[in-house]
Scaffold this motif. Structure first.
Motif, short mmCIF file in Angstrom:
data_model
loop_
_atom_site.label_atom_id
_atom_site.label_comp_id
_atom_site.label_asym_id
_atom_site.label_seq_id
_atom_site.Cartn_x
_atom_site.Cartn_y
_atom_site.Cartn_z
N ARG A 474 0.83 -1.21 0.00
CA ARG A 474 0.00 0.00 0.00
C ARG A 474 0.86 1.26 0.00
NH1 ARG A 474 -2.93 -3.25 3.68
NH2 ARG A 474 -1.97 -2.17 5.46
N GLU A 475 1.96 1.22 0.73
CA GLU A 475 2.86 2.37 0.80
C GLU A 475 3.50 2.65 -0.56
OE1 GLU A 475 7.09 3.47 2.99
OE2 GLU A 475 5.64 2.22 4.07
N LEU A 476 3.92 1.58 -1.24
CA LEU A 476 4.53 1.75 -2.56
C LEU A 476 3.51 2.24 -3.59
CD1 LEU A 476 6.79 -1.44 -2.64
CD2 LEU A 476 7.55 0.93 -2.44
N GLN A 477 2.30 1.73 -3.50
CA GLN A 477 1.25 2.18 -4.43
C GLN A 477 0.96 3.66 -4.25
OE1 GLN A 477 -1.70 -0.74 -3.28
NE2 GLN A 477 -1.37 -1.96 -5.14
N GLU A 478 0.86 4.10 -3.02
CA GLU A 478 0.60 5.52 -2.76
C GLU A 478 1.79 6.37 -3.21
OE1 GLU A 478 -2.20 7.00 -1.77
OE2 GLU A 478 -3.05 5.00 -2.00
N HIS A 479 2.98 5.82 -3.04
CA HIS A 479 4.18 6.55 -3.48
C HIS A 479 4.16 6.80 -4.98
CE1 HIS A 479 8.42 7.60 -3.97
NE2 HIS A 479 8.49 6.65 -4.90
N VAL A 480 3.81 5.77 -5.76
CA VAL A 480 3.76 5.92 -7.21
C VAL A 480 2.69 6.92 -7.61
CG1 VAL A 480 3.32 4.74 -9.41
CG2 VAL A 480 4.69 3.62 -7.64
N LYS A 481 1.56 6.89 -6.92
CA LYS A 481 0.48 7.84 -7.23
C LYS A 481 0.94 9.29 -7.05
CE LYS A 481 -3.45 4.92 -5.89
NZ LYS A 481 -4.58 4.79 -4.95
N LYS A 482 1.80 9.51 -6.05
CA LYS A 482 2.27 10.87 -5.78
C LYS A 482 3.38 11.30 -6.73
CE LYS A 482 1.09 10.65 -0.85
NZ LYS A 482 1.62 10.61 0.54
N VAL A 483 4.22 10.35 -7.12
CA VAL A 483 5.37 10.67 -7.95
C VAL A 483 4.98 10.87 -9.41
CG1 VAL A 483 7.56 9.78 -8.86
CG2 VAL A 483 7.04 9.58 -6.42
N THR A 484 4.02 10.07 -9.88
CA THR A 484 3.59 10.18 -11.27
C THR A 484 2.07 10.19 -11.30
OG1 THR A 484 3.88 9.26 -13.48
CG2 THR A 484 3.64 7.68 -11.68
N ALA A 485 1.49 10.18 -12.50
CA ALA A 485 0.03 10.23 -12.60
C ALA A 485 -0.60 9.04 -11.89
CB ALA A 485 -0.38 10.25 -14.07
N PRO A 486 -1.69 9.25 -11.15
CA PRO A 486 -2.30 8.19 -10.35
C PRO A 486 -2.68 6.94 -11.12
CG PRO A 486 -3.20 10.32 -9.74
CD PRO A 486 -2.36 10.56 -10.94
N TYR A 487 -3.07 7.08 -12.40
CA TYR A 487 -3.51 5.90 -13.15
C TYR A 487 -2.36 4.94 -13.45
CZ TYR A 487 -1.77 8.35 -17.35
OH TYR A 487 -0.99 9.00 -18.27
N LYS A 488 -1.11 5.36 -13.19
CA LYS A 488 0.04 4.52 -13.51
C LYS A 488 0.46 3.59 -12.36
CE LYS A 488 1.83 8.10 -16.61
NZ LYS A 488 2.90 9.07 -16.87
N TYR A 489 -0.17 3.71 -11.22
CA TYR A 489 0.32 2.94 -10.08
C TYR A 489 0.06 1.44 -10.27
CZ TYR A 489 -4.16 1.75 -7.80
OH TYR A 489 -5.39 1.20 -7.49
N PRO A 490 0.92 0.57 -9.73
CA PRO A 490 0.73 -0.87 -9.89
C PRO A 490 -0.40 -1.39 -9.00
CG PRO A 490 2.64 -0.44 -8.52
CD PRO A 490 2.17 0.90 -9.01
N ARG A 491 -1.41 -1.92 -9.63
CA ARG A 491 -2.54 -2.46 -8.86
C ARG A 491 -2.20 -3.83 -8.28
NH1 ARG A 491 -7.32 0.38 -9.70
NH2 ARG A 491 -7.11 2.05 -11.22
N LYS A 492 -1.15 -4.46 -8.84
CA LYS A 492 -0.67 -5.73 -8.31
C LYS A 492 0.82 -5.58 -8.01
CE LYS A 492 -3.84 -8.57 -11.11
NZ LYS A 492 -3.92 -9.67 -12.11
N VAL A 493 1.23 -6.18 -6.92
CA VAL A 493 2.65 -6.13 -6.52
C VAL A 493 3.08 -7.52 -6.07
CG1 VAL A 493 4.33 -5.19 -4.88
CG2 VAL A 493 2.54 -3.70 -5.83
#
Length: 520
Positions: A474-493
């Motif tokens: 969850r922390e990594l997903q939120e990190h990606v949302k903040k660093v780049t556009a939210p639609y790019k975050y990995p929904r699976k890890v």
């Protein structure tokens, strides 16, 4: 419909689920106000193309004249609603007058000239259409962007394009201001809002005061018209430039049409204004055919809103990403009646045959699939992919016994989730900024709703190997949302010990992708 692979102006082909049939009416441009010169070109596709062309003056203004002469149905050229009672209707004549006002704002107040670049980051609001047409009238190159862009995304686009002007809403203005100092070439900032902000011009106010008299610039068929940023397999998003010919003249020149529309039809394209499908499906192609462009603001895309809109308004054709149809078939469609709907179109990624069958069963309507590539305007790369009269797309397909070509899937690392193109490098770069990530690889993974989603394979740094994996995900997903556009975050890890690599150390994404998709 037979598939055509062409490389003259815009390479694209379409497929249809079910028996072959013509989506267009034998290639005729029904009622379009084009000169005899263009009609000859349309009938004899390989003849010489005109030197000069401008979509605003040669298409939109011609429809305005047809309207004045009483030779077009009384339905509007543009029809916008916001779902809360707000409504805007423009005739072609009104669109012409308002877009000339907007053109004068770009020229007189922003100092923009032919060839300058303007970044447009606006949601589905009428100003997006006004500004885009105003760019055509002034020869300014429009650069659309989705409203989900972050400050980092905006900075990259500004620096890569060296745009002299940007227009957006008050919601994104702070993000622009936070990076403006790094973009000294950015001279003017326009805001679509009734409020005020230091350093910004009020677009709406200036348009009200501007003159409706404007002389459209003369542009050549190969002059740049619009630029899109599209995700690549390596590096940051790439600028893809389209000319007056590839975007504006294409729907007039082609001897086949993917839209079977007339001036009596109403076209609703639901995609985000930042994507090429929106430009094609909610501006260039329907207006070339004299149809009404219908727009719903859609701040949130949900089944109830979409179905109610299709039931209440005389929409004859709808275009959306496959996710839209996957969502709609899950609803109880028996309580809705689409009295006007004739054509349903899908684009951006393949649509599951099961969804097509369900939609057909529940509505009696076929879903036609549109396929195209944004990447055909880089001269060197395009030349390298041409084989005689064929363009090698780099995608996978199959040819049936009747000679029809069927699209199977992409043959590169690009991910296409719910119509959003996502490059692995962008996701991996964002993940690697987090101290927990030692290595990362992003690939597509099948998803029953979105078609495919981003999955990240992560090798953890030594200090993070013992942490709670669910919490860290969850922390990594939120990190990606903040660093780049939210639609790019990995929904699976998935956390792994190591990533598969070539002998030279390159990550073998194809192995990871095969693990997700199997032999599909």
């Amino acid at each position: 419909m037979k598939t055509l692979l062409r490389s003259q102006i815009l390479t694209s082909f379409w497929r249809r689920q079910g028996p072959p049939g013509a989506l267009h009416r034998h290639g005729r441009l029904l009622g379009a106000p084009i000169s005899a010169k263009y009609r000859v070109l349309q009938s004899h596709g390989e003849q010489q193309l005109p030197e000069h062309f401008n979509y605003a003056s040669d298409v939109l203004d011609k429809w305005s004249q047809v309207e004045k002469d009483g030779k077009r149905p009384p339905n509007p050229a543009f029809w916008w609603i916001n779902g809360r009672g707000g409504e805007v209707r423009w005739s072609f004549e009104e669109l012409g007058a308002l877009s000339r006002k907007a053109a004068n704002v770009l020229s007189d107040h922003c100092g923009l000239r032919k060839g300058d670049r303007l970044i447009i980051i606006l949601p589905r609001i009428p100003e997006w259409w006004l500004v885009t047409v105003a760019c055509m009238r002034t020869g300014v190159v429009a650069i659309p962007g989705t409203s989900q862009l972050t400050a980092k995304d905006i900075q990259y686009r500004l620096q890569a394009s060296r745009a002299r002007c940007i227009i957006t809403t008050d919601a994104l203005a702070p993000a622009v201001d936070s990076v403006a100092a790094e973009c000294p070439f950015l001279e003017t900032k326009l805001m679509v809002s009734e409020g005020k902000r230091d350093g910004w011009l009020n677009f709406s106010g200036l348009c009200k005061e501007a003159s409706a008299d404007h002389t459209c610039v003369k542009t050549k068929l190969q002059d740049p018209m619009v630029t899109f940023f599209t995700s690549g397999t390596t590096g940051a998003p790439k600028m893809v430039e389209h000319s007056q010919g590839s975007m504006g003249f294409r729907p007039i020149r082609h001897d086949r049409y993917w839209l079977d529309l007339t001036p009596s039809d109403t076209m609703w394209c639901t995609t985000d204004t930042g994507w090429v499908v929106a430009s094609i499906g909610s501006l260039f192609d329907p207006w070339a055919l004299g149809s009404c462009v219908f727009v719903h603001h859609l701040p949130q895309v949900d089944s109830t809103t979409l179905l109610n809109t299709l039931s209440r308004f005389p929409v004859t054709a709808i275009l959306g990403v496959p996710t839209l149809f996957r969502m709609l078939v899950q609803s109880d469609l028996t309580s809705y009646k689409f009295m006007s709907l004739k054509y349903c179109l899908s684009g951006g990624e393949p649509l599951n045959p099961e969804v097509m069958e369900q939609w057909k069963t529940k509505t009696g309507l076929d879903i036609y699939e549109m396929y195209g590539q944004t990447e055909t305007d880089n001269p060197e790369k395009t030349a390298a992919t041409e084989r005689g009269s064929f363009y090698i797309t780099g995608d996978r397909g199959r040819k049936d016994e009747d000679g029809y070509i069927w699209f199977v899937g992409r043959d590169d690392d690009i991910m296409n989730s719910a119509g959003y193109r996502i490059g692995p490098f962008e996701v991996e770069s964002a993940l690697l900024e987090h101290p927990a990530v030692a290595e990362a690889a992003a690939v597509s993974s099948p998803d029953p709703f979105r078609g495919e989603v981003v999955k990240a394979f992560i090798v953890l740094s030594l200090n993070y190997t013992s942490q709670d994996k669910e919490k860290l995900t969850r922390e990594l997903q939120e990190h990606v949302k903040k660093v780049t556009a939210p639609y790019k975050y990995p929904r699976k890890v998935e956390f792994v010990r190591e990533l598969p690599k070539t002998i030279t150390g390159k990550i073998r994404r194809n192995e990871l992708r095969k693990k997700e998709w199997g032999d599909v």
